[in-house]
Design an enzyme around this catalytic site. Structure first.
Site, PDB file in Angstrom:
ATOM      1  N   ASP A  72      45.657  45.986  36.682  1.00 56.64           N
ATOM      2  CA  ASP A  72      44.747  46.822  35.910  1.00 56.64           C
ATOM      3  C   ASP A  72      44.159  45.987  34.775  1.00 56.64           C
ATOM      4  OD1 ASP A  72      43.804  49.714  35.672  1.00 56.64           O
ATOM      5  OD2 ASP A  72      44.339  49.231  33.604  1.00 56.64           O
TER       6      ASP A  72
HETATM    7  C1  LIG Z   1      35.970  42.267  32.306  1.00 54.06           C
HETATM    8  C2  LIG Z   1      35.687  42.289  33.789  1.00 54.06           C
HETATM    9  C3  LIG Z   1      36.198  43.270  34.615  1.00 54.06           C
HETATM   10  N1  LIG Z   1      35.915  43.281  35.952  1.00 54.06           N
HETATM   11  C4  LIG Z   1      36.431  44.346  36.844  1.00 54.06           C
HETATM   12  C5  LIG Z   1      37.758  44.031  37.516  1.00 54.06           C
HETATM   13  C6  LIG Z   1      38.208  45.410  37.942  1.00 54.06           C
HETATM   14  O1  LIG Z   1      37.682  45.698  39.239  1.00 54.06           O
HETATM   15  C7  LIG Z   1      37.558  46.346  36.929  1.00 54.06           C
HETATM   16  C8  LIG Z   1      38.589  47.008  36.027  1.00 54.06           C
HETATM   17  O2  LIG Z   1      39.016  48.189  36.622  1.00 54.06           O
HETATM   18  P1  LIG Z   1      40.487  48.447  37.165  1.00 54.06           P
HETATM   19  O3  LIG Z   1      40.779  49.879  36.866  1.00 54.06           O
HETATM   20  O4  LIG Z   1      41.425  47.400  36.652  1.00 54.06           O
HETATM   21  O5  LIG Z   1      40.378  48.233  38.741  1.00 54.06           O
HETATM   22  P2  LIG Z   1      39.493  48.986  39.812  1.00 54.06           P
HETATM   23  O6  LIG Z   1      39.405  50.448  39.499  1.00 54.06           O
HETATM   24  O7  LIG Z   1      38.197  48.239  39.986  1.00 54.06           O
HETATM   25  O8  LIG Z   1      40.325  48.763  41.146  1.00 54.06           O
HETATM   26  P3  LIG Z   1      41.859  49.242  41.479  1.00 54.06           P
HETATM   27  O9  LIG Z   1      42.298  50.237  40.435  1.00 54.06           O
HETATM   28  O10 LIG Z   1      41.793  49.841  42.854  1.00 54.06           O
HETATM   29  O11 LIG Z   1      42.661  47.963  41.466  1.00 54.06           O
HETATM   30  O12 LIG Z   1      36.687  45.538  36.137  1.00 54.06           O
HETATM   31  C9  LIG Z   1      35.120  42.281  36.499  1.00 54.06           C
HETATM   32  O13 LIG Z   1      34.865  42.301  37.700  1.00 54.06           O
HETATM   33  N2  LIG Z   1      34.638  41.283  35.696  1.00 54.06           N
HETATM   34  C10 LIG Z   1      34.882  41.225  34.371  1.00 54.06           C
HETATM   35  O14 LIG Z   1      34.417  40.289  33.695  1.00 54.06           O
END
Ligand SMILES: Cc1cn([C@H]2C[C@H](O)[C@@H](COP(=O)(O)OP(=O)(O)OP(=O)(O)O)O2)c(=O)[nH]c1=O
Length: 191
Positions: A72
């Site tokens: 997360d």
């Molecule tokens: C800060 C940042 C976040 N992110 C993304 C990663 C995660 O997918 C998202 C954070 O949300 P999360 O809730 O961590 O993950 P998710 O809902 O996408 O997937 P799951 O719960 O099924 O694992 O933000 C990027 O892709 N690039 C970035 O620079």
């Protein structure tokens, strides 16, 4: 690694990072409801670890064996914890808050071996700095929809020239610190 790897995530970025690092794995993603109802007064550090734990737990129930990997990610700016923006206005608010400032991105990771009590959690942090965003630049970025589904409303992997890392791993920002996995897999398998 002694177990079949199961990625408990719907995030395309986590899948890409794991693939690029050479792992073979299957995906079984928790639905978004797992993240709701989380502790509202805990620290962002506790929040990402707890959320990764809950995601792994939800998927472990569905498997008799295998190494479940969940994560997360949130951004933290001052006293604000920034998850995925719900709409364009929310994304704009987040980016205005971070504009010209330092912020941190936290990723909590949980690995557990299904069918056993072997379980571990970890926390990684990366510090970044965002340039002062001009109005036109901000609106152009919001129009691009690149903020959708990303904690803090930006994707470091999208090659943005207005956000740079001060300290820590880029993979932590994108959602999974893959460089740490060999060590962490050894730890959970030995636990
Ligand atoms: C800060 C940042 C976040 N992110 C993304 C990663 C995660 O997918 C998202 C954070 O949300 P999360 O809730 O961590 O993950 P998710 O809902 O996408 O997937 P799951 O719960 O099924 O694992 O933000 C990027 O892709 N690039 C970035 O620079």
């Amino acid at each position: 690694m002694n177990h079949e790897l199961i990625l408990a995530s719907q995030s395309p970025r986590r899948k890409q990072l794991l693939t690029d690092a050479g792992y073979s794995f299957t995906v079984d993603a928790p639905d978004d409801s797992v993240e709701r109802g989380m502790c509202s007064n805990c620290s962002p550090e506790e929040l990402v670890v707890e959320s990764a734990f809950l995601k792994a737990a939800a998927i472990a129930k569905r498997h008799e064996a295998g190494l479940i990997l969940a994560a997360d990610t949130v951004a933290v700016c001052g006293s604000e914890t920034l998850g995925k923006p719900v709409d364009r206005d929310h994304a704009e608010k987040m980016l205005r808050m971070m504009s010209g400032k330092r912020h941190r991105v936290l990723t909590g990771v949980c690995m557990r071996i299904a069918g056993t009590s072997q379980i571990k959690t970890w926390l990684e942090q990366t510090t970044l700095v965002m340039s002062d965003l001009e109005d036109e630049q901000l609106q152009g970025f919001l129009d691009s929809d690149q903020w959708i589904g990303k904690a803090g409303a930006f994707g470091y992997q999208d090659g943005l020239d207005w956000v740079r890392i001060v300290e820590g791993l880029a993979s932590t920002v994108v959602g999974l610190p893959v460089e740490k996995l060999p060590e962490w897999i050894r730890e959970v398998e030995a636990s």
